[in-house]
Scaffold this motif. Structure first.
Motif, PDB file in Angstrom:
ATOM      1  N   TYR A 253       0.848  -1.183   0.000  1.00  0.00           N
ATOM      2  CA  TYR A 253       0.000   0.000   0.000  1.00  0.00           C
ATOM      3  C   TYR A 253       0.886   1.236   0.000  1.00  0.00           C
ATOM      4  N   ARG A 254       0.302   2.334  -0.389  1.00  0.00           N
ATOM      5  CA  ARG A 254       1.018   3.602  -0.430  1.00  0.00           C
ATOM      6  C   ARG A 254       0.126   4.667   0.192  1.00  0.00           C
ATOM      7  N   VAL A 255       0.764   5.576   0.912  1.00  0.00           N
ATOM      8  CA  VAL A 255       0.057   6.721   1.479  1.00  0.00           C
ATOM      9  C   VAL A 255       0.609   7.970   0.814  1.00  0.00           C
ATOM     10  N   SER A 256      -0.281   8.719   0.190  1.00  0.00           N
ATOM     11  CA  SER A 256       0.152   9.929  -0.510  1.00  0.00           C
ATOM     12  C   SER A 256      -1.045  10.822  -0.754  1.00  0.00           C
ATOM     13  N   GLY A 257      -0.813  12.130  -0.605  1.00  0.00           N
ATOM     14  CA  GLY A 257      -1.862  13.095  -0.922  1.00  0.00           C
ATOM     15  C   GLY A 257      -3.137  12.896  -0.125  1.00  0.00           C
ATOM     16  N   GLY A 258      -2.990  12.473   1.136  1.00  0.00           N
ATOM     17  CA  GLY A 258      -4.179  12.281   1.962  1.00  0.00           C
ATOM     18  C   GLY A 258      -4.994  11.060   1.608  1.00  0.00           C
ATOM     19  N   LYS A 259      -4.404  10.128   0.834  1.00  0.00           N
ATOM     20  CA  LYS A 259      -5.130   8.928   0.429  1.00  0.00           C
ATOM     21  C   LYS A 259      -4.326   7.689   0.783  1.00  0.00           C
ATOM     22  N   LEU A 260      -5.065   6.637   1.081  1.00  0.00           N
ATOM     23  CA  LEU A 260      -4.480   5.315   1.285  1.00  0.00           C
ATOM     24  C   LEU A 260      -4.814   4.478   0.063  1.00  0.00           C
ATOM     25  N   ARG A 261      -3.779   3.979  -0.583  1.00  0.00           N
ATOM     26  CA  ARG A 261      -3.988   3.180  -1.795  1.00  0.00           C
ATOM     27  C   ARG A 261      -3.461   1.777  -1.570  1.00  0.00           C
ATOM     28  N   LEU A 262      -4.360   0.808  -1.591  1.00  0.00           N
ATOM     29  CA  LEU A 262      -3.978  -0.596  -1.600  1.00  0.00           C
ATOM     30  C   LEU A 262      -3.737  -0.996  -3.044  1.00  0.00           C
ATOM     31  N   VAL A 263      -2.595  -1.591  -3.325  1.00  0.00           N
ATOM     32  CA  VAL A 263      -2.196  -1.853  -4.700  1.00  0.00           C
ATOM     33  C   VAL A 263      -2.206  -3.348  -4.989  1.00  0.00           C
ATOM     34  N   ALA A 264      -3.128  -3.756  -5.837  1.00  0.00           N
ATOM     35  CA  ALA A 264      -3.117  -5.116  -6.368  1.00  0.00           C
ATOM     36  C   ALA A 264      -2.562  -5.055  -7.786  1.00  0.00           C
ATOM     37  N   THR A 265      -2.027  -6.155  -8.266  1.00  0.00           N
ATOM     38  CA  THR A 265      -1.500  -6.216  -9.622  1.00  0.00           C
ATOM     39  C   THR A 265      -2.097  -7.418 -10.342  1.00  0.00           C
ATOM     40  N   ALA A 266      -2.555  -7.189 -11.557  1.00  0.00           N
ATOM     41  CA  ALA A 266      -3.119  -8.276 -12.361  1.00  0.00           C
ATOM     42  C   ALA A 266      -2.154  -8.612 -13.488  1.00  0.00           C
ATOM     43  N   GLN A 267      -1.702  -9.831 -13.521  1.00  0.00           N
ATOM     44  CA  GLN A 267      -0.852 -10.291 -14.622  1.00  0.00           C
ATOM     45  C   GLN A 267      -1.757 -10.770 -15.751  1.00  0.00           C
ATOM     46  N   VAL A 268      -1.551 -10.212 -16.944  1.00  0.00           N
ATOM     47  CA  VAL A 268      -2.440 -10.507 -18.065  1.00  0.00           C
ATOM     48  C   VAL A 268      -1.625 -10.895 -19.285  1.00  0.00           C
ATOM     49  N   LEU A 269      -2.275 -11.627 -20.168  1.00  0.00           N
ATOM     50  CA  LEU A 269      -1.719 -11.970 -21.477  1.00  0.00           C
ATOM     51  C   LEU A 269      -2.395 -11.091 -22.512  1.00  0.00           C
ATOM     52  N   THR A 270      -1.613 -10.404 -23.341  1.00  0.00           N
ATOM     53  CA  THR A 270      -2.180  -9.579 -24.405  1.00  0.00           C
ATOM     54  C   THR A 270      -1.852 -10.210 -25.757  1.00  0.00           C
ATOM     55  N   GLU A 271      -2.898 -10.402 -26.549  1.00  0.00           N
ATOM     56  CA  GLU A 271      -2.762 -10.973 -27.893  1.00  0.00           C
ATOM     57  C   GLU A 271      -3.339  -9.974 -28.893  1.00  0.00           C
ATOM     58  N   THR A 272      -2.709  -9.882 -30.052  1.00  0.00           N
ATOM     59  CA  THR A 272      -3.151  -8.940 -31.082  1.00  0.00           C
ATOM     60  C   THR A 272      -3.679  -9.704 -32.278  1.00  0.00           C
ATOM     61  N   PHE A 273      -4.819  -9.234 -32.806  1.00  0.00           N
ATOM     62  CA  PHE A 273      -5.456  -9.871 -33.954  1.00  0.00           C
ATOM     63  C   PHE A 273      -5.753  -8.806 -35.005  1.00  0.00           C
ATOM     64  N   VAL A 274      -5.627  -9.197 -36.257  1.00  0.00           N
ATOM     65  CA  VAL A 274      -5.914  -8.310 -37.384  1.00  0.00           C
ATOM     66  C   VAL A 274      -7.180  -8.810 -38.069  1.00  0.00           C
ATOM     67  N   GLY A 275      -8.115  -7.873 -38.320  1.00  0.00           N
ATOM     68  CA  GLY A 275      -9.353  -8.252 -39.020  1.00  0.00           C
ATOM     69  C   GLY A 275     -10.539  -8.247 -38.100  1.00  0.00           C
ATOM     70  N   GLN A 276     -11.252  -9.369 -38.052  1.00  0.00           N
ATOM     71  CA  GLN A 276     -12.465  -9.478 -37.266  1.00  0.00           C
ATOM     72  C   GLN A 276     -12.153  -9.496 -35.763  1.00  0.00           C
ATOM     73  N   ARG A 277     -13.114  -8.998 -34.966  1.00  0.00           N
ATOM     74  CA  ARG A 277     -12.959  -9.006 -33.521  1.00  0.00           C
ATOM     75  C   ARG A 277     -12.873 -10.439 -33.018  1.00  0.00           C
ATOM     76  N   PRO A 278     -11.840 -10.771 -32.255  1.00  0.00           N
ATOM     77  CA  PRO A 278     -11.741 -12.139 -31.739  1.00  0.00           C
ATOM     78  C   PRO A 278     -12.762 -12.362 -30.622  1.00  0.00           C
ATOM     79  N   ALA A 279     -13.075 -13.609 -30.388  1.00  0.00           N
ATOM     80  CA  ALA A 279     -13.982 -13.941 -29.289  1.00  0.00           C
ATOM     81  C   ALA A 279     -13.321 -13.619 -27.966  1.00  0.00           C
ATOM     82  N   ASP A 280     -14.102 -13.071 -27.035  1.00  0.00           N
ATOM     83  CA  ASP A 280     -13.558 -12.775 -25.714  1.00  0.00           C
ATOM     84  C   ASP A 280     -13.151 -14.072 -25.023  1.00  0.00           C
TER      85      ASP A 280
END
Length: 490
Positions: A253-280
């Motif tokens: 967590y970080r404290v700054s500017g009068g705010k308390l921020r709990l920090v989670a991180t999401a690890q994601v895979l990003t794939e790129t496709f050309v043309g039609q929208r891929p299925a979610d």
């Protein structure tokens, strides 16, 4: 003799057919239809959960009573026995005096402050105690003040339950005490015992207040909404980035500017496709909290694709202009060439094939005219991180001993024609490059996904070497920066 005559007749007929229909065409190189091989990249997106320190402090103040404790007890020795030394011995002058202690300890408003990973809770304490029934002496009232400070270390358990560890320090600025019969009587020990209970209550109360942030619910919503596809480029060509969350970590967590921020991180895979929208991708349940957070960093690949159809008319226009200036081929002389359709596609060996329809007339040559399609190949090339693409090793596919074909081959072996083709094929992809990146930056700058906002910033862009593919000339581009997913209900 009859056989020789038949050969001459057959040759004459063949030449007549060539002159009559006049079309000579080399076999086309093999077309490659392989799509761009766009790499998948792993990213870590920050998922911040924010709260104002004033809101957390308000919750603490509501949970902890103003009256911390009260005292009403008998004390056998409020004033110790008085002794004097007489004739070498200590002799008791007055006996120990008992009393009744009555009073209470209250607190002032708790405040929160801090910076970085340090959160400090400040609790002002005020004690008011009276000593009554002290050997017939009138009651005396004592007051004292203390400042209690708690340095808080927050953490998150694997089941997303917050916990807090407090390191308490306090000092009595005015220790509670009274002067009775010339003796100073303090009540610090009683107050200290009671303060220990206040500290324990704070340790129980603070995690409860953090639960009000509903960290799990916010992360769970962000997790479910992140299984999606985002359009990076609208057309020429349409480009989509598919995001698939893999894991969630906790980065403190970080404290700054009068705010308390709990920090989670999401690890994601990003794939790129050309043309039609891929299925979610299919959403998966929120996994247990990972204990080893990864360094935040967002990256994705996006292609800059040049359709061959965009280059074909450029080459045709240049050849028409060259013919207007006049073409002279070695060993053939002046050639009047009417250029027609230009065809380009990817072929084997990392090359592109260029086919040009031409109707050529050479008045000074024994072969006066020829009509057909000539095929050449070339290797596209660029320096890394350069958008200027040139074409090297430009050459005809084959040479034959057919006179009409040789006329066309000779035309395309002319230095002026080769230079025109090479120069026309040389392309600066800077505009396409800038357009695609601008579109991608706008697409991910602030993307709302229901109650979730994906906000990414691109800090660095690199690209490699041009690759001929079935979809066009592919310039691989990788963008990196930072990204956050925030829960913001509409």
């Amino acid at each position: 003799m009859a056989q020789d005559g038949a050969l001459k007749i057959g040759t004459a007929v063949a030449l007549a057919m060539l002159a009559g229909c006049g079309r000579q065409e080399e076999p086309a190189p093999k077309r490659v239809t392989t799509p761009p091989d766009i790499p998948h990249t792993a990213s870590t997106i920050v998922v911040p959960i924010e709260a104002k320190l004033t809101d957390v402090a308000r919750g603490l103040n509501q949970a902890v009573p103003v009256r911390l404790w009260s005292i009403d007890e008998h004390r056998d020795k409020c004033v110790p026995a008085q002794k004097v030394r007489l004739f070498g011995r200590e002799r008791k002058v007055t006996p120990a005096l008992g009393c009744r202690l009555v009073g209470e300890v209250t607190r002032g408003p708790m405040t929160l402050r801090g910076s970085g990973d340090r959160l400090v809770v400040t609790l002002p304490v005020r004690a008011r105690l009276s000593a009554r029934d002290v050997g017939g002496v009138a009651s005396e009232t004592a007051t004292g003040t203390a400042i209690v400070r708690a340095v808080v270390r927050l953490d998150m358990q694997r089941d997303w339950t917050p916990k807090a560890r407090l390191q308490i320090s306090y000092d009595w600025r005015e220790p509670p005490g009274v002067d009775l019969l010339g003796q100073r009587v303090t009540f610090t020990d009683q107050a200290d015992r009671k303060l220990a209970g206040v500290v324990a209550k704070l340790e129980r109360t603070l995690p409860g207040e953090l639960k009000r942030l509903e960290v799990r619910r916010q992360v769970e919503n962000a997790w479910a909404r992140a299984f999606t596809s985002i359009q990076l480029n609208g057309d020429d060509p349409p480009v989509w980035m598919r995001v698939t969350p893999q894991q969630v970590g906790y980065d403190g967590y970080r404290v700054s500017g009068g705010k308390l921020r709990l920090v989670a991180t999401a690890q994601v895979l990003t794939e790129t496709f050309v043309g039609q929208r891929p299925a979610d991708p299919a959403p998966t349940p929120l996994p247990p909290l990972a204990r080893q957070p990864a360094a935040p960093g967002f990256s994705f690949a996006t292609p800059v694709l040049a359709d061959y159809a965009q280059i074909e008319p450029v080459l045709l226009k240049a050849l028409v202009k060259l013919n207007a200036r006049g073409i002279v081929a070695p060993k053939i002389g002046r050639i009047d060439a009417q250029f027609g359709k230009v065809t380009m596609f990817a072929t084997e060996g990392g090359r592109i094939a260029v086919g040009v329809d031409v109707d050529a007339k050479a008045p000074d040559s024994p072969i006066e005219s020829a009509k057909g399609r000539v095929w050449l190949t070339a290797v596209p090339y660029n320096e890394p991180n350069s958008e200027v693409v040139e074409f090297r090793e430009l050459s005809a596919v084959t040479h034959t001993d057919k006179p009409q074909v040789d006329l066309l081959a000779g035309l395309f072996a002319t230095p002026a024609v080769l230079a025109t083709i090479s120069g026309s094929l040389t392309q600066n992809f800077a505009k396409d490059y800038a357009r695609v990146l601008t579109s991608a930056k706008q697409a991910i700058a602030a993307k709302r996904l229901g109650d979730i906002i994906l906000a990414a910033r691109i800090d660095r862009v690199t690209h490699g070497r041009i690759v001929p593919t079935g979809a066009g000339l592919y310039l691989p581009v990788e963008a990196s920066g930072t990204a956050t997913i925030s829960y913001r209900p509409r």
